[in-house]
Motif scaffolding. Structure first.
Motif, mmCIF file in Angstrom:
data_model
loop_
_atom_site.group_PDB
_atom_site.id
_atom_site.type_symbol
_atom_site.label_atom_id
_atom_site.label_comp_id
_atom_site.label_asym_id
_atom_site.label_seq_id
_atom_site.Cartn_x
_atom_site.Cartn_y
_atom_site.Cartn_z
ATOM 1 N N VAL A 13 3.740 4.510 18.258
ATOM 2 C CA VAL A 13 3.205 3.560 17.279
ATOM 3 C C VAL A 13 1.681 3.596 17.270
ATOM 4 O O VAL A 13 1.046 3.652 16.213
ATOM 5 C CB VAL A 13 3.718 2.141 17.577
ATOM 6 C CG1 VAL A 13 3.059 1.126 16.633
ATOM 7 C CG2 VAL A 13 5.238 2.073 17.425
ATOM 8 N N VAL A 14 1.087 3.572 18.462
ATOM 9 C CA VAL A 14 -0.381 3.580 18.555
ATOM 10 C C VAL A 14 -0.948 4.857 17.951
ATOM 11 O O VAL A 14 -1.960 4.836 17.242
ATOM 12 C CB VAL A 14 -0.823 3.425 20.018
ATOM 13 C CG1 VAL A 14 -2.319 3.694 20.164
ATOM 14 C CG2 VAL A 14 -0.506 2.026 20.515
ATOM 15 N N GLY A 15 -0.289 5.991 18.223
ATOM 16 C CA GLY A 15 -0.778 7.253 17.680
ATOM 17 C C GLY A 15 -0.794 7.266 16.166
ATOM 18 O O GLY A 15 -1.729 7.808 15.555
ATOM 19 N N PHE A 16 0.209 6.678 15.553
ATOM 20 C CA PHE A 16 0.246 6.642 14.087
ATOM 21 C C PHE A 16 -0.832 5.714 13.534
ATOM 22 O O PHE A 16 -1.582 6.079 12.629
ATOM 23 C CB PHE A 16 1.622 6.174 13.607
ATOM 24 C CG PHE A 16 1.751 6.093 12.121
ATOM 25 C CD1 PHE A 16 2.080 7.208 11.379
ATOM 26 C CD2 PHE A 16 1.539 4.895 11.444
ATOM 27 C CE1 PHE A 16 2.199 7.147 9.997
ATOM 28 C CE2 PHE A 16 1.642 4.815 10.073
ATOM 29 C CZ PHE A 16 1.983 5.945 9.339
ATOM 30 N N PHE A 19 -4.884 6.815 13.958
ATOM 31 C CA PHE A 19 -5.504 7.812 13.081
ATOM 32 C C PHE A 19 -5.449 7.391 11.616
ATOM 33 O O PHE A 19 -6.072 8.035 10.771
ATOM 34 C CB PHE A 19 -4.831 9.161 13.286
ATOM 35 C CG PHE A 19 -5.011 9.698 14.686
ATOM 36 C CD1 PHE A 19 -6.271 10.006 15.159
ATOM 37 C CD2 PHE A 19 -3.927 9.850 15.529
ATOM 38 C CE1 PHE A 19 -6.451 10.476 16.440
ATOM 39 C CE2 PHE A 19 -4.097 10.322 16.815
ATOM 40 C CZ PHE A 19 -5.363 10.639 17.274
ATOM 41 N N ARG A 20 -4.703 6.337 11.313
ATOM 42 C CA ARG A 20 -4.722 5.823 9.942
ATOM 43 C C ARG A 20 -5.927 4.920 9.692
ATOM 44 O O ARG A 20 -6.325 4.727 8.552
ATOM 45 C CB ARG A 20 -3.434 5.037 9.642
ATOM 46 C CG ARG A 20 -2.192 5.921 9.431
ATOM 47 C CD ARG A 20 -2.440 6.965 8.355
ATOM 48 N NE ARG A 20 -1.247 7.661 7.903
ATOM 49 C CZ ARG A 20 -0.634 8.632 8.542
ATOM 50 N NH1 ARG A 20 -1.093 9.032 9.721
ATOM 51 N NH2 ARG A 20 0.436 9.242 8.037
ATOM 52 N N VAL A 21 -6.509 4.360 10.747
ATOM 53 C CA VAL A 21 -7.667 3.482 10.571
ATOM 54 C C VAL A 21 -8.980 4.248 10.720
ATOM 55 O O VAL A 21 -10.052 3.674 10.521
ATOM 56 C CB VAL A 21 -7.633 2.308 11.583
ATOM 57 C CG1 VAL A 21 -6.386 1.484 11.397
ATOM 58 C CG2 VAL A 21 -7.719 2.814 13.024
ATOM 59 N N LEU A 54 2.548 3.056 3.345
ATOM 60 C CA LEU A 54 2.299 3.296 4.768
ATOM 61 C C LEU A 54 3.577 3.161 5.593
ATOM 62 O O LEU A 54 3.815 3.938 6.527
ATOM 63 C CB LEU A 54 1.230 2.327 5.274
ATOM 64 C CG LEU A 54 0.543 2.701 6.601
ATOM 65 C CD1 LEU A 54 -0.156 4.043 6.478
ATOM 66 C CD2 LEU A 54 -0.446 1.617 7.003
ATOM 67 N N ALA A 55 4.418 2.182 5.214
ATOM 68 C CA ALA A 55 5.674 1.983 5.948
ATOM 69 C C ALA A 55 6.584 3.202 5.807
ATOM 70 O O ALA A 55 7.235 3.625 6.768
ATOM 71 C CB ALA A 55 6.381 0.727 5.449
ATOM 72 N N PHE A 58 5.249 5.970 8.003
ATOM 73 C CA PHE A 58 5.560 5.735 9.412
ATOM 74 C C PHE A 58 7.025 6.040 9.707
ATOM 75 O O PHE A 58 7.339 6.671 10.737
ATOM 76 C CB PHE A 58 5.248 4.286 9.785
ATOM 77 C CG PHE A 58 5.603 3.931 11.198
ATOM 78 C CD1 PHE A 58 4.856 4.428 12.256
ATOM 79 C CD2 PHE A 58 6.693 3.116 11.478
ATOM 80 C CE1 PHE A 58 5.187 4.119 13.560
ATOM 81 C CE2 PHE A 58 7.031 2.803 12.777
ATOM 82 C CZ PHE A 58 6.267 3.295 13.833
ATOM 83 N N ALA A 59 7.915 5.637 8.823
ATOM 84 C CA ALA A 59 9.339 5.914 9.029
ATOM 85 C C ALA A 59 9.602 7.414 9.057
ATOM 86 O O ALA A 59 10.361 7.918 9.893
ATOM 87 C CB ALA A 59 10.170 5.254 7.933
ATOM 88 N N GLY A 60 8.959 8.151 8.143
ATOM 89 C CA GLY A 60 9.114 9.603 8.142
ATOM 90 C C GLY A 60 8.543 10.240 9.396
ATOM 91 O O GLY A 60 9.123 11.183 9.948
ATOM 92 N N TYR A 61 7.401 9.707 9.857
ATOM 93 C CA TYR A 61 6.766 10.229 11.073
ATOM 94 C C TYR A 61 7.667 10.035 12.288
ATOM 95 O O TYR A 61 7.886 10.975 13.077
ATOM 96 C CB TYR A 61 5.425 9.518 11.268
ATOM 97 C CG TYR A 61 4.814 9.638 12.630
ATOM 98 C CD1 TYR A 61 4.295 10.851 13.077
ATOM 99 C CD2 TYR A 61 4.738 8.537 13.479
ATOM 100 C CE1 TYR A 61 3.717 10.960 14.329
ATOM 101 C CE2 TYR A 61 4.164 8.637 14.739
ATOM 102 C CZ TYR A 61 3.659 9.842 15.164
ATOM 103 O OH TYR A 61 3.094 9.944 16.399
ATOM 104 N N VAL A 62 8.226 8.837 12.443
ATOM 105 C CA VAL A 62 9.108 8.564 13.583
ATOM 106 C C VAL A 62 10.357 9.428 13.517
ATOM 107 O O VAL A 62 10.809 9.988 14.523
ATOM 108 C CB VAL A 62 9.480 7.068 13.631
ATOM 109 C CG1 VAL A 62 10.540 6.807 14.694
ATOM 110 C CG2 VAL A 62 8.242 6.221 13.894
ATOM 111 N N SER A 63 10.936 9.563 12.326
ATOM 112 C CA SER A 63 12.135 10.393 12.168
ATOM 113 C C SER A 63 11.849 11.844 12.552
ATOM 114 O O SER A 63 12.654 12.491 13.248
ATOM 115 C CB SER A 63 12.635 10.314 10.723
ATOM 116 O OG SER A 63 13.730 11.179 10.521
ATOM 117 N N ASP A 64 10.710 12.369 12.116
ATOM 118 C CA ASP A 64 10.361 13.749 12.451
ATOM 119 C C ASP A 64 10.161 13.927 13.950
ATOM 120 O O ASP A 64 10.612 14.923 14.538
ATOM 121 C CB ASP A 64 9.088 14.162 11.706
ATOM 122 C CG ASP A 64 9.319 14.314 10.209
ATOM 123 O OD1 ASP A 64 10.483 14.431 9.797
ATOM 124 O OD2 ASP A 64 8.325 14.289 9.452
#
Length: 312
Positions: A13-16, A19-21, A54-55, A58-64
């Motif tokens: 979560v922190v990694g995502f 880098f978005r901020v 953004l949500a 994030f969902a795609g990032y976690v799934s990958d």
């Protein structure tokens, strides 16, 4: 296991979010210096998936990540996993070598200083260790770069290999070794003080213990008392620190790798920040963080194994 899973979820979560901020637009970074219409920018944004909420991103990032897919680099157009594997070897070579040298030299110097607290050797070596530990790694790298590289030509100033690498395995290994000297020395200079001070403190605390007085009363020489009895019992804090720092071996030293253009993971992350190349940043952050989490938990287990009193 629950703690490990919780830490890994937190890292993801922190990694995502981290880098978005960050300031900077990947699309603007990729098209910098080229005439690009708003329609082309919008098309590139859709291609990279940056137009989604953004949500959803994030969902795609976690799934990958759960499927072992770290994505494709914006700048290199290659899978991030392949880029990381390509850069992993140089980082392990650099930071692994520096860590081993730092532990050996720092622990040995700390033993000698702690066995004679207040002696000229103790005062001089401890002051040196404090000074080295306080130095910024990038500053040390720049000083060595000027003093032993660009200023004298004794060692190469960047990269892992020369452009005209000689033929033969031995010649290639010697060439890589010459390139390794300055970045490795930069890391050793910084890390040495940490191990020296910790070992010095541990040995100094052990030297007047009752079991050492008993060993001396039996007629054992001072060097034997130190080597066989004091040092093994003083090694616990240093061993734990070495194991925790082993988790940082994969992450390397971003500043040092950037100064010497060392083609490792740290330099890859540094290059990715320029765009910013989000898939590469996410991938390297995970690779940097997971070993630290695992090594920290391993250090806790090691402490209990070496000294069972700590688990009571």
């Amino acid at each position: 296991m629950a703690d490990l899973a919780g830490n890994l979820i937190f890292v993801t979560v922190v990694g995502f979010v981290l880098f978005r901020v960050l300031p900077g637009d990947p699309v603007q970074g990729l098209t910098r210096g080229r005439a690009t219409s708003p329609e082309q920018l919008a098309a590139l944004r859709r291609e990279l998936g940056l137009d989604r909420p953004l949500a959803a991103q994030f969902a795609g990032y976690v799934s990958d990540v759960l499927h072992g897919d770290l994505g494709v680099s914006y700048a290199y157009h290659r899978p991030v996993a392949d880029l990381i594997l390509d850069r992993l070897g140089p980082t392990l070579l650099l930071v692994g070598t520096a860590t081993v040298l730092s532990v050996v030299l720092g622990a040995y110097g700390g033993v000698l200083a702690g066995w004679r607290p207040g002696s000229p050797l103790d005062r001089s070596s401890t002051a040196t260790a404090l000074l080295l530990w306080a130095m910024p790694s990038f500053w040390v790298g720049l000083v060595l770069l000027v003093a032993l590289g660009a200023g004298t030509g004794w060692f190469p100033v960047g990269g892992l290999r020369s452009t005209d690498t000689p033929d033969g395995m031995l010649a290639a290994a010697l060439d890589a070794g010459r390139h390794l000297v300055l970045p490795c020395l930069s890391l050793v200079v910084i890390q040495y003080g940490q191990y020296h001070l910790l070992m010095r403190s541990s040995v100094s605390a052990e030297r007047d213990s009752p079991y050492l007085r008993l060993a001396r009363a039996k007629g054992l020489r001072e060097a034997v008392v130190r080597r066989r009895h004091a040092v093994p019992n003083a090694l616990l804090p240093t061993a734990v620190l070495a194991l925790v720092n082993a988790g940082y071996v994969v992450s390397g030293a971003v500043a040092v790798e950037a100064v010497f253009s060392w083609p490792g993971l740290g330099y890859l992350a540094y290059e990715a920040l320029q765009t910013p190349d989000l898939p590469v940043l996410h991938g390297t952050f995970l690779v940097f963080s997971v070993p630290v989490v695992v090594a920290t938990m391993g250090a806790d287990l090691l402490r209990g194994h070496i000294d069972p009193r700590l688990t009571g």
